[in-house]
Design an enzyme around this catalytic site. Sequence first.
Site, short mmCIF file in Angstrom:
data_model
loop_
_atom_site.label_atom_id
_atom_site.label_comp_id
_atom_site.label_asym_id
_atom_site.label_seq_id
_atom_site.Cartn_x
_atom_site.Cartn_y
_atom_site.Cartn_z
N GLY A 49 -7.53 2.41 -1.19
CA GLY A 49 -7.33 2.51 0.25
C GLY A 49 -7.70 3.86 0.83
O GLY A 49 -7.39 4.15 1.98
N ASN B 184 -7.37 -8.90 -2.65
CA ASN B 184 -5.95 -8.62 -2.53
C ASN B 184 -5.67 -8.28 -1.07
O ASN B 184 -5.97 -7.18 -0.62
CB ASN B 184 -5.60 -7.44 -3.46
CG ASN B 184 -4.16 -6.99 -3.30
OD1 ASN B 184 -3.36 -7.65 -2.65
ND2 ASN B 184 -3.82 -5.86 -3.90
N SER C 164 -11.32 1.03 -3.22
CA SER C 164 -12.35 1.25 -2.21
C SER C 164 -13.70 0.62 -2.57
O SER C 164 -14.75 1.22 -2.32
CB SER C 164 -12.51 2.75 -1.91
OG SER C 164 -11.29 3.27 -1.42
N GLU D 130 0.74 -0.01 -5.87
CA GLU D 130 1.68 0.03 -4.73
C GLU D 130 3.06 -0.48 -5.16
O GLU D 130 4.08 -0.02 -4.67
CB GLU D 130 1.10 -0.78 -3.56
CG GLU D 130 0.01 0.01 -2.86
CD GLU D 130 -1.11 -0.82 -2.30
OE1 GLU D 130 -0.94 -2.02 -2.07
OE2 GLU D 130 -2.20 -0.24 -2.09
N GLY E 245 -9.33 -4.65 -1.93
CA GLY E 245 -8.27 -4.65 -0.93
C GLY E 245 -8.86 -4.73 0.47
O GLY E 245 -9.22 -5.81 0.94
N GLY E 246 -9.01 -3.59 1.11
CA GLY E 246 -9.46 -3.53 2.51
C GLY E 246 -10.69 -4.37 2.82
O GLY E 246 -10.72 -5.10 3.82
P1 PGA Z 1 -8.77 -1.05 -1.65
O1 PGA Z 1 -7.57 -1.68 -2.51
O2 PGA Z 1 -10.00 -1.88 -1.96
O3 PGA Z 1 -8.33 -1.19 -0.23
O4 PGA Z 1 -8.93 0.35 -2.09
C1 PGA Z 1 -7.76 -2.15 -3.82
C2 PGA Z 1 -6.47 -2.64 -4.39
O5 PGA Z 1 -5.43 -2.02 -4.13
O6 PGA Z 1 -6.44 -3.65 -5.13
#
Ligand code: PGA
Length: 257
Positions: A174, A9, A214, A98, A235-236
């Site tokens: 995040g 993502n 994360s 989000e 995500g990141g």
């Molecule tokens: P993250 O995000 O891996 O940066 O924590 C995951 C997500 O929101 O799908």
Amino acid sequence: MRRLFVAGNWKMNTTLETGRALAGAIAEAISKEMTGVEVALCPPCPYLSVIGETVQGSGVHLGAQNVYFEKPGAFTGEVAVEMLIDVGCRYVILGHSERRHILGESDLNINKKMHAALEGGLKVIFCVGEQLSEREADKTEEVLDTQLDRGLKGLDVEALGNVVIAYEPVWAIGTGVTATPDQAEAAHAYLRNRLDDRYNTHVAESTRILYGGSVKPENAETLLTQPNVDGALVGGASLKVETFLPIIKAAQEVTKT
Ligand code: PGA
């Protein structure tokens, strides 16, 4: 058997050029050696078309981060299911925290989008997850239950075949704080039980439940080896080849054993 699934993502990140380079490198690696794991990339909407062309033929799927529930028409700023299909999307992420907590998206809205997406031929990555205050108040299961019930309202067994669930504790997104493997496994097992109660054992056993929050190369293996964790929504760490590929590789190892 559930095929493991790793989805990236990208959120509101990358430029056209960095996105293209990232997708190209992942597509190349996947087409060469990693067939056991399903992989999807979910870039920002303006880049979908180009990233779709970049990954074409590699086995990497394209996903969108949002969609509107109405048919094409006078809805300024929105994107229709038909448009996502048109540019080659197979997946759409719905219910992301989000969108729930920053953009104010309601369970009702998410459910409408869910119906529109599935009826239009998209598969849905449906996110659920509790906030820190809810976990601390011992309300995790209650929150998951409500989000699941409202989000999946009106969907039959057949529709569920095109839904992937992503458990994403909001406090882990995040933040660098990951749910422990035990916390993730407990939530995933709970969600699977709820699918059994709501639908049937076949649905419960065949629906993939991804973990998100994360996920990094260092914690991917311990999370992915939990019995009820069927992949990751990243995500990141999906924004760099050197952090995303090791997560996919970790999933590949799990599939093989
Ligand atoms: P993250 O995000 O891996 O940066 O924590 C995951 C997500 O929101 O799908």
